[in-house]
Design an enzyme around this catalytic site. Structure first.
Site, PDB file in Angstrom:
ATOM      1  N   TYR A 222       0.858  -1.181   0.000  1.00 45.23           N
ATOM      2  CA  TYR A 222       0.000   0.000   0.000  1.00 45.23           C
ATOM      3  C   TYR A 222       0.903   1.243   0.000  1.00 45.23           C
ATOM      4  O   TYR A 222       1.851   1.318  -0.769  1.00 45.23           O
ATOM      5  CB  TYR A 222      -0.968  -0.031   1.172  1.00 45.23           C
ATOM      6  CG  TYR A 222      -1.989  -1.151   1.073  1.00 45.23           C
ATOM      7  CD1 TYR A 222      -3.106  -1.024   0.262  1.00 45.23           C
ATOM      8  CD2 TYR A 222      -1.824  -2.336   1.785  1.00 45.23           C
ATOM      9  CE1 TYR A 222      -4.051  -2.044   0.158  1.00 45.23           C
ATOM     10  CE2 TYR A 222      -2.761  -3.365   1.682  1.00 45.23           C
ATOM     11  CZ  TYR A 222      -3.867  -3.213   0.869  1.00 45.23           C
ATOM     12  OH  TYR A 222      -4.789  -4.216   0.768  1.00 45.23           O
ATOM     13  N   GLU A 249      -1.696  -8.689  -1.039  1.00 45.88           N
ATOM     14  CA  GLU A 249      -2.659  -7.580  -1.099  1.00 45.88           C
ATOM     15  C   GLU A 249      -1.967  -6.382  -1.709  1.00 45.88           C
ATOM     16  O   GLU A 249      -0.771  -6.170  -1.509  1.00 45.88           O
ATOM     17  CB  GLU A 249      -3.160  -7.167   0.291  1.00 45.88           C
ATOM     18  CG  GLU A 249      -4.206  -8.046   0.913  1.00 45.88           C
ATOM     19  CD  GLU A 249      -4.739  -7.422   2.201  1.00 45.88           C
ATOM     20  OE1 GLU A 249      -4.689  -6.170   2.341  1.00 45.88           O
ATOM     21  OE2 GLU A 249      -5.201  -8.175   3.065  1.00 45.88           O
TER      22      GLU A 249
END
Length: 444
Positions: A222, A249
């Site tokens: 992220y 992710e």
């Protein structure tokens, strides 16, 4: 996901590097396992995960999401579960696995309660997560070719991230001591982003704790990974260690300073690394939703980028061989099936399979194969025998009404070399009987 976004905001989000280690030879493998730096299936065929995270624990009624995610071309789904410590408990593991298998998806099951342990007071420990997996052993044994056990999501926050090494090694040891032979996946500390490099520098201890040498590391990417250099440097460091890796992710660069999703996609493709994007739907702030309200017709900018964009799922995903998928023998081509009708030199054939069926609905798959000469476009006429209707398609544009429809190639899959193949799929409805359509293929 709503809870995920809170965790990301609190911890600058996570960077998950999934790394694999050398294990037993393919001939001795029970199911999914590590070979060199690759995740491979029991038959030794490499599996490059192209997947989507699904927030199942908070939306257990959204079971249609499994078919919808398959419809994107994904070969993997990462399913959020709960131990009961914070969410759940998830007692529907057999049903979840069946949904994965029904939709020909590799099933990465993860416990979410561990998110931010040490910093988040309500979080479960990795030991508690291991106990949950042990409680589910009867549901998991025999599923090694279909299921990856992701022990705990983002299991350590930013408070004392160094505890990750011993805690993760102990969880791996405990799970193996209880007889599990599955491929294990372990998330990094620092809310998955490993910005203090604990996993990068100490993961060998975790990998060595696995008596079956069948553990893969997972990095969550992220805001820590907001530049090309930060992404490439981390991936290079893992590669230098000789550890296989998946990106478990990641999100997208919706604002300055956010994740560099384009570089993640490009680097994953160039390096042959798996990736699983966050997430299908259900985030409180829908910026990370790929579709709104679990509706594939409401695809977002993020959804378009990861599903249909450069290096995205449609362009790069290959179905696992356990479900009948094959890897191209050369870039852009696939082995030809046995044609159902003779193929003229400048023509094509089409074969049909029902890849999933449920009450009132089904998923169809059509393989189009060029004849003995290259083609630049194709069209397949489908005539349904029982009044079926088609509601959604991918990798083709479908037109027509009634029982006869025509599927035409889209911009990226019309040109096929001699003997080369491509696939398109669709979701449909049926009542009473769901007989296979008759097919006619034409090409130019």
């Amino acid at each position: 996901m709503k809870r995920k976004l809170l965790a990301i905001g609190a911890a600058l989000a996570a960077a998950v590097a999934t790394v694999l280690l050398v294990v037993t030879p393919a001939s001795a493998a029970v199911g999914l396992h590590i070979s060199g730096t690759d995740v491979v299936e029991a038959n030794g065929q490499k599996l490059i995960m192209r997947g989507i995270n699904h927030p199942h624990i908070w939306y257990t009624g959204q079971t249609r999401a499994f078919a919808d995610i398959k419809a994107t071309g994904a070969n993997t789904i990462r399913v959020v579960l709960g131990t009961g410590k914070r969410w759940g408990p998830s007692n529907d593991v057999p049903a979840v696995i069946q949904l994965c298998k029904q939709n020909k998806l590799i099933c990465v099951l993860e416990v979410h309660d561990t998110t931010g342990y040490g910093e988040e007071s309500a979080a479960a420990s990795l030991d508690e997560a291991a106990n949950y997996w042990i409680s589910q052993k009867a549901n998991l044994v025999g599923q090694e070719s279909y299921v990856v056990i992701n022990i705990g999501n983002e299991p350590i926050g930013n408070t004392n991230p160094a505890q990750w090494t011993a805690a993760t090694a102990a969880a791996v040891t405990k799970i193996r001591a209880n007889g599990f032979q599955h491929l294990l996946m372990v998330d990094a500390p620092n809310w998955g982003q490993d910005w203090q490099y604990v996993m990068r520098d100490t993961a060998q201890t975790v990998l060595d704790a696995d008596t079956q040498h069948n553990t893969v590391l997972s990095i969550h990417m992220y805001a820590v990974f907001n530049t090309s250099a930060s992404i490439i440097n981390y991936l290079d460091a893992i590669k230098a260690k000789g550890w296989p890796l998946v990106i478990g992710e990641f999100g997208w660069q919706f604002a300055s300073g956010e994740v560099d999703d384009a570089t993640i996609l490009a680097q994953a493709q160039a390096r042959g690394l798996g990736y699983i994007g966050w997430s299908w739907s259900g985030n409180t702030d829908p910026i990370l939703d790929m579709v709104l309200s679990f509706d594939p017709a409401q695809i977002t900018t993020w959804g378009q980028r990861i599903i249909n964009g450069t290096n995205g799922i449609r362009a790069t995903s290959r179905e696992a061989s356990i479900y009948g998928g094959v890897q191209p023998t050369t870039p852009g081509t696939s082995p030809s099936p046995t044609p159902t009708t003779p193929a003229p030199s400048r023509g094509c054939t089409a074969t049909y399979a029902t890849s999933g069926q449920w009450q009132g609905g089904f998923q169809g798959d059509v393989k189009v194969t060029a004849g003995t000469s290259a083609i630049s476009s194709w069209a397949v006429t489908l005539t349904f025998p029982n009044g079926q209707t088609v509601s959604q398609a991918w990798n083709a544009t479908i037109t027509g009404t009634g029982s006869t429809l025509t599927a035409r190639n889209v911009s990226y899959n019309g040109t096929l070399g001699a003997g080369a193949s491509t696939n398109f799929g669709f979701l449909g409805s049926w009542t009473g009987t769901n007989g296979a359509p008759t097919l006619a293929c034409t090409a130019a």
